[in-house]
Design a protein around this motif. Sequence first.
Motif, mmCIF file in Angstrom:
data_model
loop_
_atom_site.group_PDB
_atom_site.id
_atom_site.type_symbol
_atom_site.label_atom_id
_atom_site.label_comp_id
_atom_site.label_asym_id
_atom_site.label_seq_id
_atom_site.Cartn_x
_atom_site.Cartn_y
_atom_site.Cartn_z
ATOM 1 N N PHE A 305 0.911 -0.881 -0.026
ATOM 2 C CA PHE A 305 -0.363 0.058 0.018
ATOM 3 C C PHE A 305 0.397 0.981 0.262
ATOM 4 N N THR A 309 -5.561 5.401 -1.716
ATOM 5 C CA THR A 309 -6.561 4.841 -0.802
ATOM 6 C C THR A 309 -7.568 3.636 -1.965
ATOM 7 N N ALA A 312 -12.284 -0.581 -0.733
ATOM 8 C CA ALA A 312 -12.852 -1.882 -0.573
ATOM 9 C C ALA A 312 -14.278 -2.086 -0.845
ATOM 10 N N LEU A 335 -6.367 1.740 3.161
ATOM 11 C CA LEU A 335 -6.956 1.046 2.923
ATOM 12 C C LEU A 335 -9.512 1.433 3.992
#
Length: 818
Positions: A305, A309, A312, A335
Amino acid sequence: MKNLISLTIVAILLFSTVKLFGQDMKEKSFTPEEKNAMQLQMKDNFKPGDIGFESSVVVNKPKKEGTTRATITSKRNGYWEYSSTWDGGVVPGPDDDVIINHYVSILGSYSGVSCNNITINSGKTLNLYGEFLFVFGNVTNNGIIDGDFAYPSSNPVYFSTLYFAGNSNQTFANNGSVSTFLYVLSLDNTNTVTVTGNTFPVFRMNLFYGTLTTNGKITTGLGDSSASVIQIGVPNSSGRAGVINGILNYNIGTGGHYVLYSESNQAITMGVEIPSTNSVYYALFGNPNNVTMTRDLTITGDAEFLEGTLNAGNYTLTINGTINNLGYESYTGLLNGNGSTNLSFGGTPRDTLPTLTGSFNNVNIGNNKEVDIKNGNGTVPINSTLSVNSNGKLNIGANNTVTVSGTITGSGTVNGGSQSNLVISGNGPQATIPAVTNGLNSLTINRSNGAKLSGNLTVASNITLTSGDLDLNGKTITLGSTGTLMETGGRLKGSTGTITTTRTLNAPSGQNIGGLGVSITSSQNLGTTVITRGHTRRGNGTNLGIERYYDIYPANNSGLNATVVFKYNALELAGLSEDRLTMFKSTDGGNNWVEVEGVLNMPNKTITVSGVNGFSVWTPASKDSPLPVEMKSFTSSISGRDVKLFWTTSMEINNSGFEVQRTEAGKDNWQKIGFVKGMNNSNSLTDYSFTDSKLEKGTFQYRLKQIDFNGNFEIFNLANEVTVNGPSKFNLSQNYPNPFNPTTKIDFELPQDSKVNITVYDMLGKVVKVLENGSRQSGYYTISFDGSSLPSGIYIYKLTAESNGNTNTIVKKMTLVK
């Protein structure tokens, strides 16, 4: 961040007019020795095994002048860079169309070659030879493109690359073959590149910009031990990242599938670069304008990462490898969950998560997996289930709060710390709080159905019960020296378990210590004081207090003259009448209790006791159901074969008396041997005694069964065993009773096994009766004499005992009165 990445990666794509080590690559060819030297300098930045690195566009790639200059046809086998290879002796450039009628290979100058349109005729070959072919027009392959070459073969740094660099739509008509695969296919065209013809395999695709329309003609992956790689976007991007239109064929081998989301000027939405299995080996998220998931994703290897962003969404992200493992100095990637996002972490490495934003539905920590929430992450809301499975561990981290609105399951561990916080919220069933190692900074319960502990817990700061109760469930909460229990909308409870805190109390003035509900005022310094609160009903027999007690032990526990305010909750009354409450205390850990008069304040739910000179165990109970007898002492003494018991009570309520019981040591065969009447009610010291006479040799235990007038009882055990030894000398007792009529008893003692004779004589020496004549073991004996047939008078009885050659004789008198 990107400067580091670009420096790291650009070694794979240093081409065109870039000057490298003082040389202009477009005008300079390099010997093998020079290539090896360059490779040694480059390989510290990039190794072929590091296929997770991002590729960069070729900034100084060849440029078209705007119009096609000529069509140039090969006239013999040769190198592209040699003029002798081409008709007219001119090496093709970016404005030239090219026709390959022979076997043409790129020499390998590290600058790459370029053309506008290119046609490879049937039976002819273009060998990319580990170099770049920049194409600004269309590719028509009716022959062979040899694209599987990498240089050097032992530790390759440079790969055969077909690089679409046009400014308008381009096509790749693969009517022939690509042998045996194409190492790299790169799109640096903001328009569309369309692939038709025969299907061919590609090791790596770089979709820097534009749209790749595949028509199902590309297979990613070679099906062997190597990996397959797709990169979306490019470092330092100036436009929208590339996308794939259509389907891809996948032939993923044991090396796994890598997906790299690099930079774009807008969000990147996941597409067919993710196989239909929704599984990749490696994923890199490096788009500052974010990446959006459109399906579940399982990462079996590593996840990086870098920045931006990963949103999800409504999907499940599973990571079974390591996170942020490349070792960059700083990762800024996030995340994000939308409340329906599920996270699952497996494998065995310990991972630190990227910064988590938004909220999540379910979070699962797999068996033997340890996961760290990054320090300073902030609040991590979990709307449904937090599962920490066997030997798994979730490290909350410093300055973080985990909020669980559903359930907490699994036999794993939640690890906190002095700056870690846990919140149980939502409307679900009662939550079970797992074992929390290293404690918490704070615990908040904001759930109507409350929570219960499954392990002991240390809380440094506050426990806030906003809504719902916290059931101790037999566990212990240790509250920090500055912590506070705040029962604003719920309460602490539990038939077993305690909460305890240690404070330094010097001349305390009405302090509600730790919010536990006991306030102390005293001019004395109590020093280090341990305050424990529990909710077990304390007392004796059927007379019990309410569901709250306090155990208070200061370092200085005498002459305090303290005023103490004890708080209670109406839900703790356990059926007792609130208006009859008063305080009871015990100085022996709760075995015996004495009433202490207090002032009851029902509106405030407090009982105030003044003049307290020492602390111990305290509980509110009813005046109508007092806690009965306080036993001050219980001791014994022995004289010969007689045992005498002594006991003292300091308080008796409704006491009928004491049944004295005895058993042989080690046996549970208690027998009643007497009863001593009690005082009924008494607030002063009362002494009692009882003698158990004429015992045989042996070891015994004693106890008192205290019985009240309602039939309730309590057992008090003598702390020590009592041993009656055998006789130390020959002895013959005075008969009893004496005088007698008509029977009497005689005791005798034998310290050794003996031949014994006991005979009764009248005053003239005539034998009246032989009472004993035979062998006896050592011990205590009692015999009876019946004088019914004899007249009144004085009689003589004599003991003769023979042992070890010695004779012992004892003579006594007795009187028969009729």
